[in-house]
Design a protein around this motif. Structure first.
Motif, PDB file in Angstrom:
ATOM      1  N   ASN A  80      83.469  17.729  -1.097  1.00 26.69           N
ATOM      2  CA  ASN A  80      83.112  18.447  -2.325  1.00 26.69           C
ATOM      3  C   ASN A  80      83.841  19.784  -2.401  1.00 26.69           C
ATOM      4  O   ASN A  80      84.351  20.173  -3.450  1.00 26.69           O
ATOM      5  CB  ASN A  80      81.592  18.697  -2.374  1.00 26.69           C
ATOM      6  N   LEU A  81      83.878  20.473  -1.274  1.00 31.52           N
ATOM      7  CA  LEU A  81      84.497  21.805  -1.266  1.00 31.52           C
ATOM      8  C   LEU A  81      86.013  21.708  -1.446  1.00 31.52           C
ATOM      9  O   LEU A  81      86.617  22.543  -2.124  1.00 31.52           O
ATOM     10  CB  LEU A  81      84.132  22.521   0.035  1.00 31.52           C
ATOM     11  N   LEU A  82      86.625  20.667  -0.880  1.00 29.07           N
ATOM     12  CA  LEU A  82      88.069  20.500  -1.061  1.00 29.07           C
ATOM     13  C   LEU A  82      88.394  20.207  -2.534  1.00 29.07           C
ATOM     14  O   LEU A  82      89.346  20.767  -3.088  1.00 29.07           O
ATOM     15  CB  LEU A  82      88.597  19.393  -0.147  1.00 29.07           C
ATOM     16  N   ALA A  84      86.672  21.227  -5.058  1.00 29.22           N
ATOM     17  CA  ALA A  84      86.485  22.514  -5.744  1.00 29.22           C
ATOM     18  C   ALA A  84      87.663  23.438  -5.460  1.00 29.22           C
ATOM     19  O   ALA A  84      88.130  24.164  -6.344  1.00 29.22           O
ATOM     20  CB  ALA A  84      85.177  23.158  -5.285  1.00 29.22           C
ATOM     21  N   GLU A  85      88.151  23.389  -4.232  1.00 29.20           N
ATOM     22  CA  GLU A  85      89.269  24.265  -3.856  1.00 29.20           C
ATOM     23  C   GLU A  85      90.531  23.898  -4.616  1.00 29.20           C
ATOM     24  O   GLU A  85      91.329  24.776  -4.971  1.00 29.20           O
ATOM     25  CB  GLU A  85      89.504  24.196  -2.348  1.00 29.20           C
ATOM     26  N   TRP A  86      90.742  22.627  -4.895  1.00 33.95           N
ATOM     27  CA  TRP A  86      91.901  22.233  -5.712  1.00 33.95           C
ATOM     28  C   TRP A  86      91.815  22.903  -7.083  1.00 33.95           C
ATOM     29  O   TRP A  86      92.837  23.315  -7.651  1.00 33.95           O
ATOM     30  CB  TRP A  86      91.970  20.712  -5.880  1.00 33.95           C
ATOM     31  N   ILE A  87      90.587  23.023  -7.621  1.00 32.99           N
ATOM     32  CA  ILE A  87      90.412  23.664  -8.929  1.00 32.99           C
ATOM     33  C   ILE A  87      90.748  25.153  -8.817  1.00 32.99           C
ATOM     34  O   ILE A  87      91.436  25.714  -9.682  1.00 32.99           O
ATOM     35  CB  ILE A  87      88.961  23.460  -9.442  1.00 32.99           C
ATOM     36  N   ILE A  88      90.308  25.795  -7.745  1.00 28.97           N
ATOM     37  CA  ILE A  88      90.531  27.245  -7.584  1.00 28.97           C
ATOM     38  C   ILE A  88      91.997  27.517  -7.241  1.00 28.97           C
ATOM     39  O   ILE A  88      92.641  28.387  -7.841  1.00 28.97           O
ATOM     40  CB  ILE A  88      89.571  27.812  -6.510  1.00 28.97           C
ATOM     41  N   PHE A  89      92.545  26.770  -6.301  1.00 29.38           N
ATOM     42  CA  PHE A  89      93.956  26.943  -5.945  1.00 29.38           C
ATOM     43  C   PHE A  89      94.835  26.768  -7.195  1.00 29.38           C
ATOM     44  O   PHE A  89      95.745  27.564  -7.454  1.00 29.38           O
ATOM     45  CB  PHE A  89      94.385  25.935  -4.863  1.00 29.38           C
ATOM     46  N   PHE A 131      90.014  23.008   4.731  1.00 33.03           N
ATOM     47  CA  PHE A 131      89.017  21.999   4.356  1.00 33.03           C
ATOM     48  C   PHE A 131      89.518  20.589   4.692  1.00 33.03           C
ATOM     49  O   PHE A 131      88.733  19.731   5.097  1.00 33.03           O
ATOM     50  CB  PHE A 131      88.640  22.120   2.871  1.00 33.03           C
ATOM     51  N   GLN A 132      90.836  20.358   4.540  1.00 31.57           N
ATOM     52  CA  GLN A 132      91.377  19.067   4.987  1.00 31.57           C
ATOM     53  C   GLN A 132      91.080  18.870   6.471  1.00 31.57           C
ATOM     54  O   GLN A 132      90.678  17.792   6.903  1.00 31.57           O
ATOM     55  CB  GLN A 132      92.898  19.022   4.764  1.00 31.57           C
ATOM     56  N   ASP A 133      91.297  19.944   7.231  1.00 28.67           N
ATOM     57  CA  ASP A 133      91.088  19.869   8.686  1.00 28.67           C
ATOM     58  C   ASP A 133      89.628  19.598   9.049  1.00 28.67           C
ATOM     59  O   ASP A 133      89.338  19.067  10.118  1.00 28.67           O
ATOM     60  CB  ASP A 133      91.520  21.188   9.358  1.00 28.67           C
ATOM     61  N   GLN A 134      88.703  20.037   8.175  1.00 22.83           N
ATOM     62  CA  GLN A 134      87.281  19.884   8.474  1.00 22.83           C
ATOM     63  C   GLN A 134      86.780  18.465   8.189  1.00 22.83           C
ATOM     64  O   GLN A 134      85.677  18.111   8.592  1.00 22.83           O
ATOM     65  CB  GLN A 134      86.444  20.872   7.648  1.00 22.83           C
ATOM     66  N   ILE A 135      87.557  17.682   7.430  1.00 23.23           N
ATOM     67  CA  ILE A 135      87.128  16.321   7.071  1.00 23.23           C
ATOM     68  C   ILE A 135      87.682  15.356   8.123  1.00 23.23           C
ATOM     69  O   ILE A 135      88.879  15.355   8.399  1.00 23.23           O
ATOM     70  CB  ILE A 135      87.654  15.944   5.660  1.00 23.23           C
ATOM     71  N   SER A 136      86.817  14.558   8.696  1.00 20.52           N
ATOM     72  CA  SER A 136      87.260  13.668   9.774  1.00 20.52           C
ATOM     73  C   SER A 136      88.195  12.589   9.233  1.00 20.52           C
ATOM     74  O   SER A 136      88.206  12.299   8.027  1.00 20.52           O
ATOM     75  CB  SER A 136      86.050  13.014  10.454  1.00 20.52           C
ATOM     76  N   SER A 137      88.952  11.970  10.114  1.00 19.05           N
ATOM     77  CA  SER A 137      89.918  10.947   9.689  1.00 19.05           C
ATOM     78  C   SER A 137      89.226   9.663   9.242  1.00 19.05           C
ATOM     79  O   SER A 137      89.870   8.740   8.756  1.00 19.05           O
ATOM     80  CB  SER A 137      90.925  10.678  10.810  1.00 19.05           C
ATOM     81  N   ASN A 138      87.897   9.588   9.380  1.00 23.58           N
ATOM     82  CA  ASN A 138      87.160   8.431   8.852  1.00 23.58           C
ATOM     83  C   ASN A 138      86.934   8.546   7.341  1.00 23.58           C
ATOM     84  O   ASN A 138      86.499   7.574   6.722  1.00 23.58           O
ATOM     85  CB  ASN A 138      85.778   8.319   9.513  1.00 23.58           C
ATOM     86  N   PRO A 142      90.101  14.398  -0.650  1.00 22.14           N
ATOM     87  CA  PRO A 142      90.424  14.359  -2.079  1.00 22.14           C
ATOM     88  C   PRO A 142      91.733  15.076  -2.389  1.00 22.14           C
ATOM     89  O   PRO A 142      92.093  16.058  -1.729  1.00 22.14           O
ATOM     90  CB  PRO A 142      89.250  15.086  -2.741  1.00 22.14           C
ATOM     91  N   GLY A 143      92.448  14.556  -3.389  1.00 25.19           N
ATOM     92  CA  GLY A 143      93.724  15.143  -3.799  1.00 25.19           C
ATOM     93  C   GLY A 143      93.603  15.881  -5.123  1.00 25.19           C
ATOM     94  O   GLY A 143      92.534  15.915  -5.752  1.00 25.19           O
ATOM     95  N   ARG A 144      94.721  16.429  -5.540  1.00 27.90           N
ATOM     96  CA  ARG A 144      94.789  17.272  -6.739  1.00 27.90           C
ATOM     97  C   ARG A 144      94.671  16.434  -8.015  1.00 27.90           C
ATOM     98  O   ARG A 144      95.226  15.345  -8.103  1.00 27.90           O
ATOM     99  CB  ARG A 144      96.132  18.007  -6.728  1.00 27.90           C
ATOM    100  N   CYS A 145      93.967  16.981  -9.002  1.00 30.05           N
ATOM    101  CA  CYS A 145      93.899  16.402 -10.344  1.00 30.05           C
ATOM    102  C   CYS A 145      94.755  17.273 -11.254  1.00 30.05           C
ATOM    103  O   CYS A 145      95.536  18.093 -10.773  1.00 30.05           O
ATOM    104  CB  CYS A 145      92.454  16.390 -10.862  1.00 30.05           C
ATOM    105  N   GLN A 146      94.610  17.127 -12.566  1.00 32.01           N
ATOM    106  CA  GLN A 146      95.229  18.079 -13.506  1.00 32.01           C
ATOM    107  C   GLN A 146      94.121  18.954 -14.075  1.00 32.01           C
ATOM    108  O   GLN A 146      93.007  18.481 -14.292  1.00 32.01           O
ATOM    109  CB  GLN A 146      95.933  17.330 -14.632  1.00 32.01           C
ATOM    110  N   TYR A 147      94.480  20.223 -14.313  1.00 32.37           N
ATOM    111  CA  TYR A 147      93.462  21.195 -14.704  1.00 32.37           C
ATOM    112  C   TYR A 147      93.922  21.992 -15.911  1.00 32.37           C
ATOM    113  O   TYR A 147      95.124  22.278 -16.061  1.00 32.37           O
ATOM    114  CB  TYR A 147      93.177  22.154 -13.531  1.00 32.37           C
TER     115      TYR A 147
END
Ligand SMILES: *[C@@H]1O[C@H](CO)[C@@H](O)[C@H](O)[C@H]1NC(C)=O
Ligand SMILES: *[C@@H]1O[C@H](CO)[C@@H](O)[C@H](O)[C@H]1NC(C)=O
Ligand SMILES: *[C@@H]1O[C@H](CO)[C@@H](O)[C@H](O)[C@H]1NC(C)=O
Ligand SMILES: *[C@@H]1O[C@H](CO)[C@@H](O)[C@H](O)[C@H]1NC(C)=O
Ligand SMILES: *[C@@H]1O[C@H](CO)[C@@H](O)[C@H](O)[C@H]1NC(C)=O
Ligand SMILES: *[C@@H]1O[C@H](CO)[C@@H](O)[C@H](O)[C@H]1NC(C)=O
Ligand SMILES: *[C@@H]1O[C@H](CO)[C@@H](O)[C@H](O)[C@H]1NC(C)=O
Ligand SMILES: *[C@@H]1O[C@H](CO)[C@@H](O)[C@H](O)[C@H]1NC(C)=O
Ligand SMILES: *[C@@H]1O[C@H](CO)[C@@H](O)[C@H](O)[C@H]1NC(C)=O
Length: 360
Positions: A80-82, A84-89, A131-138, A142-147
């Motif tokens: 969820n946070l990643l 959201a971060e795509w939106i902020i970045f 945040f990518q690093d915090q998500i396990s490889s299982n 999430p990737g970037r959308c358009q904003y």
């Protein structure tokens, strides 16, 4: 291509890394925390002054899981946070692309503003990687959308929105603390919240010549996903990678609240009219039942009976007009459960007052 031009092209490209087509990293590479620039080690995430999006902001698509098995305890939180971060970045990246130093100085802001926006953009790229690093490889990353953001190439609106986003980020980051299962996740969230707080403190002092503080505490809002859901307003419909999980998960998809006509102001003591502005998502009211407008500020909340006819309330006058106030419609006093929230949240930026006027 003629051999002569090919040689010239190759020579030019030696100095320009963008010339050679670069492909996205593989999921295994992204899952490797030692791959690419490392947050806290690389200056890319602090003082890169290019216009092109820095890693991993320049990658496309969701990063598929490379292993199978149960998700990590906080995978969902960081997915969820990643998102959201795509939106902020992307907000900052679009600002870096839309403006330059003179765009801000011409609008009356300090000559360091553009550089700071680039640096915050870099910090946000670092958050993507963290945040990518915090998500396990299982789990899927999430990737970037358009904003699309409502700043319309206006540097004043951009900086007002920048401040509102940073001040508001405190509310969902504190809320996410309540969801975190691991102590290391909580520590990471505090460290990220502190960074966003530096971003908004800079903006308040340098750009708005306003008091930098929000009083003794920023506003805690316990239902973080409801704030994250609100940021979907900037996501272009249908533009996300198909593999992205629903953002946020779980998603209540509550009716949004806007400041309606007949509002006298958004500071404490003012009359606030709720406009449920989405024609599709509307709250349903049951005759004879009690409803409340619940105002969150600092660590506490105050409920005001909500008149379903006039849809107006007085913002509790005892609230200090600093930081943000978050209002929701609830069917229980104090909105004690997530399910008791029927609409909102509505974020009311209190200081400086001009922030709200810019978006009125
Ligand atoms: C992770 O990336 C580092 C740096 O690129 C590399 O040295 C290492 O071999 C990679 N580890 C794995 C398991 O691929
Ligand atoms: C992304 O940017 C990094 C530097 O920030 C660069 O090394 C990499 O090649 C870029 N990748 C793509 C796919 O453009
Ligand atoms: C990714 O996760 C799904 C669902 O758990 C699983 O079916 C799939 O095998 C995983 N992919 C890999 C490469 O392990
Ligand atoms: C900034 O952008 C404006 C508008 O695109 C352009 O006219 C101006 O030359 C640029 N200034 C600098 C210093 O690049
Ligand atoms: C930026 O502004 C400061 C003070 O407002 C001034 O001292 C400085 O010379 C300016 N720098 C440039 C590069 O214009
Ligand atoms: C996006 O989709 C939602 C519901 O599917 C709709 O209410 C909204 O108007 C759409 N927004 C845009 C910009 O198309
Ligand atoms: C409520 O919001 C809608 C959509 O933005 C707008 O058309 C309408 O005029 C607003 N109504 C009031 C009473 O503010
Ligand atoms: C605003 O208030 C007036 C007077 O109470 C009322 O007649 C009017 O219907 C209200 N307008 C809206 C959009 O609620
Ligand atoms: C709001 O405050 C009341 C009274 O202190 C409390 O019982 C309630 O749990 C609070 N609501 C939330 C969502 O924290």
């Amino acid at each position: 291509m003629d051999a002569k031009y090919l040689a010239l092209f190759s020579a030019l490209c030696l100095g320009l890394s963008q010339c050679a087509p670069v492909s996205d990293p593989t999921p295994s590479q992204i899952s490797n925390t030692s791959y690419g620039p490392i947050p806290g080690e690389s200056q890319l995430y602090s003082t890169y002054h290019g216009t092109a999006a820095p890693f991993p902001g320049n990658t496309t698509g969701a990063v598929l899981n490379t292993t199978s098995g149960p998700p990590g305890p906080d995978d969902l939180l960081f997915q969820n946070l990643l998102s959201a971060e795509w939106i902020i970045f992307s907000f900052y990246q679009q600002g870096v692309e839309a403006f330059n130093t003179t765009a801000f100085t011409d609008a009356g802001f300090p000559n360091t503003t553009y550089e700071r926006i680039q640096q915050i953009r870099d910090n946000e790229a670092g958050h993507l990687r963290i945040f990518q690093d915090q998500i396990s490889s299982n789990s899927i990353k999430p990737g970037r959308c358009q904003y699309e953001y409502p700043f319309q190439d206006d540097p004043v609106r951009f900086l007002a929105l920048q401040t509102i986003i940073e001040v508001s980020s405190m509310a969902f980051l504190t809320g996410l603390e309540l969801q975190a299962k691991l102590d290391v996740s909580r520590a990471a969230l505090v460290a990220i919240a502190a960074t966003e707080s530096r971003h908004n403190t800079w903006a308040l002092i340098d750009n708005w010549a306003a008091p930098p503080f929000a009083g003794p505490s920023d506003t805690v809002f316990p239902y973080a996903n409801e704030i994250l859901d609100f940021t979907n307003v900037w996501v272009v419909n249908g533009s996300c990678p198909a593999e992205n999980p629903v953002f946020p998960t779980p998603r209540q998809n509550l009716p949004p609240i806007d400041v309606g006509a007949n509002t006298t102001g958004i500071v404490p003591g003012s009359t606030l009219a709720f406009n449920f502005s989405d024609p599709v998502r509307q709250p349903s009211f049951t005759a004879g039942k009690d409803y409340y407008a619940v105002f969150f500020h600092g660590l506490y909340n105050i409920s005001v009976p909500f008149d379903v006819q006039s849809r107006t309330v007085v913002i509790p006058p005892q609230i200090e007009p600093l930081g943000i106030i978050i209002a929701v419609l609830a069917d229980q006093e104090g909105a004690p459960t997530r399910e008791s929230v029927l609409a909102g949240p509505l974020i009311l930026p209190e200081s400086p007052a001009e922030l709200a006027q810019i978006f009125a």
